[in-house]
Design a protein around this motif. Structure first.
Motif, mmCIF file in Angstrom:
data_model
loop_
_atom_site.group_PDB
_atom_site.id
_atom_site.type_symbol
_atom_site.label_atom_id
_atom_site.label_comp_id
_atom_site.label_asym_id
_atom_site.label_seq_id
_atom_site.Cartn_x
_atom_site.Cartn_y
_atom_site.Cartn_z
ATOM 1 N N ARG A 25 0.848 -1.195 0.000
ATOM 2 C CA ARG A 25 0.000 0.000 0.000
ATOM 3 C C ARG A 25 0.883 1.243 0.000
ATOM 4 N N PHE A 26 0.430 2.275 -0.702
ATOM 5 C CA PHE A 26 1.149 3.544 -0.730
ATOM 6 C C PHE A 26 0.228 4.661 -0.269
ATOM 7 N N THR A 27 0.848 5.708 0.266
ATOM 8 C CA THR A 27 0.117 6.891 0.707
ATOM 9 C C THR A 27 0.943 8.119 0.361
ATOM 10 N N ILE A 28 0.302 9.102 -0.257
ATOM 11 C CA ILE A 28 0.949 10.376 -0.571
ATOM 12 C C ILE A 28 0.285 11.448 0.273
ATOM 13 N N SER A 29 1.089 12.190 1.020
ATOM 14 C CA SER A 29 0.562 13.239 1.886
ATOM 15 C C SER A 29 1.324 14.528 1.654
ATOM 16 N N THR A 57 5.184 13.771 0.596
ATOM 17 C CA THR A 57 5.833 12.602 1.183
ATOM 18 C C THR A 57 5.131 11.341 0.697
ATOM 19 N N LEU A 58 5.929 10.360 0.288
ATOM 20 C CA LEU A 58 5.410 9.064 -0.143
ATOM 21 C C LEU A 58 5.747 8.025 0.919
ATOM 22 N N LYS A 59 4.714 7.272 1.341
ATOM 23 C CA LYS A 59 4.914 6.184 2.291
ATOM 24 C C LYS A 59 4.473 4.884 1.634
ATOM 25 N N LEU A 60 5.312 3.865 1.763
ATOM 26 C CA LEU A 60 5.035 2.559 1.170
ATOM 27 C C LEU A 60 5.183 1.499 2.250
#
Length: 273
Positions: A25-29, A57-60
């Protein structure tokens, strides 16, 4: 038959030992923690390209498991590969994985990683590479990523040393002009004139050396002449170490010959011989 069975057994072992991803899963904030985009990744089809701004910021997150049992495992090596297909540049970022197979990655564009290759307007192909001694290696193409173009790196102080330098053109001073021959002759005569005066004065003095070639004086005179020859030889060919060696050898007989010459001269002056 046995050979075919061995190959089937090996294929089954490799299949059982393969690695898989669970819940990628990825999240861009944004910089204020506002969530801009979040989704689950598919291992068979890439999502729409991801785009990061200069402050995003990209979180994977994902978990690595064995494909047959679904048990979380820790591979020996886990990397994210950022690849620019147009320029051929790539960057490799190691990922820390827990013993249970869970991993997370964060890319903050305000503090970009040094492993990110130089970027332009082209997207980076992001893939996950897994390596293990007990499992078959695996690679998953995750998504395409657009990030702001990187700045041109500052020129290294030694950059100019690695480029072709201009050809060296030697400039020589003009040949020095010699003075007139008359001036040279005058100065040569001035240099030699003291010798002429000395020889003239010697001719007015009655110099007597009656015992110069006697057996008591001649060895000492010959050894002094040998020292003069040694100095000339040093000026022409010898090295300093050789001069010191030969001079030390000559000094020994010279001391005894000089002592004998002084003793004989004293005897002659005393009228004993």
């Amino acid at each position: 038959m046995i050979w075919q069975f061995s190959w089937l057994l090996l294929a089954a072992t490799v299949q059982a030992a393969s690695l898989s991803l669970q819940s990628p899963r990825f999240t861009i904030s944004a910089s204020d923690a506002t969530q801009l985009r979040s989704d689950t990744l598919s291992l068979t089809k890439k999502p729409e390209p991801l785009t990061l701004g200069a402050t995003d910021t990209l979180k994977l997150t994902f978990q690595i498991t064995e494909s047959d049992e679904g048990k979380g495992v820790q591979p020996h090596q886990t990397f994210l590969r950022f690849y620019d297909k147009e320029s051929g540049e790539e960057g490799i970022q190691p990922i820390r994985v827990t013993p249970g197979g869970k991993a997370k990655f964060e890319l903050n564009m305000m503090r970009p990683l040094t492993s990110i290759p130089p970027t332009t307007h082209n997207p980076l192909e992001v893939s996950l590479i897994l390596g293990s001694f007990v499992h078959a290696p695996a690679q998953y193409d995750l998504f395409d990523l657009y990030i702001p173009a990187s700045h041109t790196p500052a020129e290294h102080p030694d950059e100019a040393s690695f480029h072709v330098l201009p050809a060296i053109k030697h400039t020589f001073r003009p040949e020095q002009k010699s003075p007139p021959q008359f001036i040279s002759a005058v100065f040569a005569a001035a240099v030699l004139s003291p010798w002429l005066v000395l020889i003239g004065l010697w001719s007015k003095i009655d110099v007597r050396v009656p015992n110069l070639f006697s057996l008591s004086i001649m060895p000492f005179t010959a050894l002094l002449g040998a020292f003069e020859v040694l100095l000339v030889w040093y000026w022409v060919d010898l090295k300093l170490g050789q001069v010191l060696l030969y001079g030390g050898i000559l000094a020994i007989p010279t001391v005894f010959a000089g002592k004998q010459a002084l003793y004989a001269t004293g005897e002659w002056r005393a009228g004993r011989k």
